[in-house]
Design an enzyme around this catalytic site. Structure first.
Site, PDB file in Angstrom:
ATOM      1  N   GLU A 142       0.828  -1.199   0.000  1.00  0.00           N
ATOM      2  CA  GLU A 142       0.000   0.000   0.000  1.00  0.00           C
ATOM      3  C   GLU A 142       0.866   1.255   0.000  1.00  0.00           C
ATOM      4  OE1 GLU A 142      -3.885   1.785   2.436  1.00  0.00           O
ATOM      5  OE2 GLU A 142      -2.865  -0.018   3.138  1.00  0.00           O
TER       6      GLU A 142
ATOM      7  N   ALA B 107      -7.753   2.617   9.100  1.00  0.00           N
ATOM      8  CA  ALA B 107      -7.147   1.617   9.971  1.00  0.00           C
ATOM      9  C   ALA B 107      -5.626   1.639   9.981  1.00  0.00           C
ATOM     10  CB  ALA B 107      -7.626   0.219   9.576  1.00  0.00           C
TER      11      ALA B 107
ATOM     12  N   THR C  83      -1.740   3.807   8.549  1.00  0.00           N
ATOM     13  CA  THR C  83      -1.074   4.957   7.926  1.00  0.00           C
ATOM     14  C   THR C  83       0.275   4.496   7.403  1.00  0.00           C
ATOM     15  OG1 THR C  83      -0.279   7.228   8.242  1.00  0.00           O
ATOM     16  CG2 THR C  83      -0.079   5.746  10.118  1.00  0.00           C
TER      17      THR C  83
END
Length: 510
Positions: free
Chosen positions: A174, A217, A219
């Site tokens: 991500e 949820a 970072t």
């Protein structure tokens, strides 16, 4: 006899001069036409499309991208043509209502069928990436997480697209995909061209941006550190993009997205109360009731779980920024660091350097609070503005922002305070480096986030080696056009002058 020879010589010279001028003008016209045709090829009318669904912890969004079909694996820029927000919470919240997933996804999938031409439906790839919300569900119950993905796969497979599967991406992925998206859209992977060279300069590539991503949820922070020596290999990724090697630091802090951070804070604060929390992170006059079991349902709050005599908690806002920040700081364990430099919870973090793009919730929260000004507001100025905002009475705020949902409006004080605390105390930005943070929602009409980088990676749209350069850099093209145009103008003027004053050339020759 002498006059006759002179007359023949003049005619010979006149013919040759006009021939030279005519030949030069033809060459100049051919050069201009060739430059125009080579540099300005007509844009391909056919384009390709790709779809990525971002299945986050608090929402799901569908993005449609397009690019010139003839530029795949070359220099064609991918652009976003549509963003569709799925109504409702994230897919992880559908554990008890799997049968509703078809309806949940239907509106945005039907929208994709309208936006993308029907003949291209079967060749349009569709990817679904689930993030931290599903990572938490998998930690809690792997079977249920797999079941949700199976139902999502079945639902999307009913549409006429080329579905490539649904999967839970890692936090590292991500962060990396968000970094790729940011620098791709900002053009940081390609080199600048010199003025007269036909190829880009061989010097260093442009310095890349770091990426700051904030979800519900988790970072992520991702950047190329100044010191190439990485003390934590697990937080290091290596890329080769456009012929350049990049060693990137990236880490995803699960449970430190804004929603899970709030749950952690509430679970921490409720332990020494009778069930009523006087919370400085909510506005004066605000009140909320919450079932205690819901608070401890998340794996992120388990460490604060304890036996309490009540089943329901009441949150009463007091609206104090400084007290709110002190409460948030207790979520970051900075008591130990096994490395030379850490963020919090003993996680390695090199000193931040260079520019950063802060997107997702970083941008949406700060935009609502009017803190995304291009003037680069200082942390002190932002703190002053947050103090003013958090102290506003809840009733007054409801009237002023009547079009904002209560659930969102009530948490902006916490979210804004959390963002400032995370960046300054968690990631250790200073008053000096703060100006390097750029809150960004879109670049060239394309949303900044991990989804574009995800698709670029899966479709190999960014080549490892530098792609062939354009026929001519724009500056070189302009120069040559002007140069040959001047030659043509000079030749035409000389022809006109020779036609009206031929004796000038003859006298010189004689």
């Amino acid at each position: 006899m002498e006059d006759r020879r002179e007359s023949e010589l003049k005619r010979f010279c006149s013919r040759n001069i006009l021939s030279i001028l005519g030949f030069s003008s033809i060459i100049a016209v051919i050069a201009l036409l060739a430059l125009g045709l080579v540099q300005n090829k007509p844009l391909p009318e056919n384009v390709k499309f790709g779809i990525v669904l971002d299945a986050g912890s608090s929402h799901t969004s569908l993005y449609i991208y397009q690019w010139p079909a003839e530029k795949e694996n070359d220099t064609g820029m991918v652009s976003q043509v549509e963003e569709c927000k799925v109504q409702g919470p994230g897919i992880a919240n559908h554990v008890q209502k799997l049968s509703e997933i078809d309806v949940y996804l239907a509106a945005c999938m039907e929208r994709a069928k309208v936006v993308i031409p029907a003949p291209q439906h079967t060749e349009t790839p569709v990817y679904l990436g689930a993030t931290a919300g599903m990572r938490l569900l998998r930690m809690k119950n792997g079977y249920l997480a797999s079941k949700i993905l199976a139902v999502v796969t079945s639902s999307i497979s009913n549409y006429p697209f080329d579905f490539q599967g649904a999967r839970i991406i890692t936090g590292q992925e991500e962060g990396a995909y968000g970094w790729i998206t940011t620098n791709y859209l900002l053009g940081r992977f390609t080199q600048k061209s010199s003025w007269f060279n036909l190829k880009p300069t061989g010097g260093e590539p442009q310095e890349t941006y770091g990426a700051l991503d904030l979800g519900g949820a988790s970072t992520q922070i991702t950047f190329v550190p100044k010191d190439k020596t990485m003390e934590s290999p697990d937080d290091t990724l290596h890329f080769r993009l456009y012929g350049r090697n990049y060693s990137v630091y990236t880490h995803s802090f699960l449970c430190y997205g804004k929603d899970q951070a709030l749950l952690q804070k509430l679970a921490k604060d409720v332990r020494n109360t009778d069930g009523t929390i006087s919370d400085p992170c909510f506005h004066p006059g605000y009140q909320r009731k919450m079932v205690l079991a819901d608070l401890y349902e998340s794996p992120c709050t388990r460490k604060f779980e304890t036996f309490l005599q009540f089943d329901e908690i009441i949150i009463q806002g007091t609206g104090n920024y400084q007290q709110c920040q002190q409460s948030i700081l207790q979520l970051f364990n900075t008591s130990y660091c096994p490395y030379s430099h850490c963020a919090f919870d003993g996680i390695f973090l090199p000193p931040v350097q260079g520019d950063f793009g802060a997107f997702s919730a970083f941008y949406y929260v700060m935009e609502f609070l009017n803190l995304t000004s291009k003037e680069h507001l200082s942390p002190k100025k932002m703190t002053d503005m947050m103090e003013e905002f958090c102290s506003q009475p809840w009733e007054k705020l409801q009237v002023y922002f009547s079009d904002v949902k209560e659930n969102y409006l009530s948490e902006y004080c916490f979210s804004g305070t959390y963002i400032l605390t995370l960046l300054l105390n968690g990631y250790h930005f200073t008053a000096e480096t703060w100006k390097n943070i750029h809150f960004m929602g879109k670049v060239r009409s394309t949303s900044v986030g991990w989804t574009l980088g995800y698709m670029l990676n899966l479709t190999n749209m960014i080549p490892a080696e530098e792609p062939p350069s354009a026929p001519l850099p724009h500056s070189t093209y302009v120069f040559l056009m002007v140069f040959f145009s001047l030659i043509l103008v000079i030749v035409v003027l000389l022809c006109i002058f020779a036609f009206h004053k031929p004796s000038f050339f003859w006298e010189d020759v004689v």
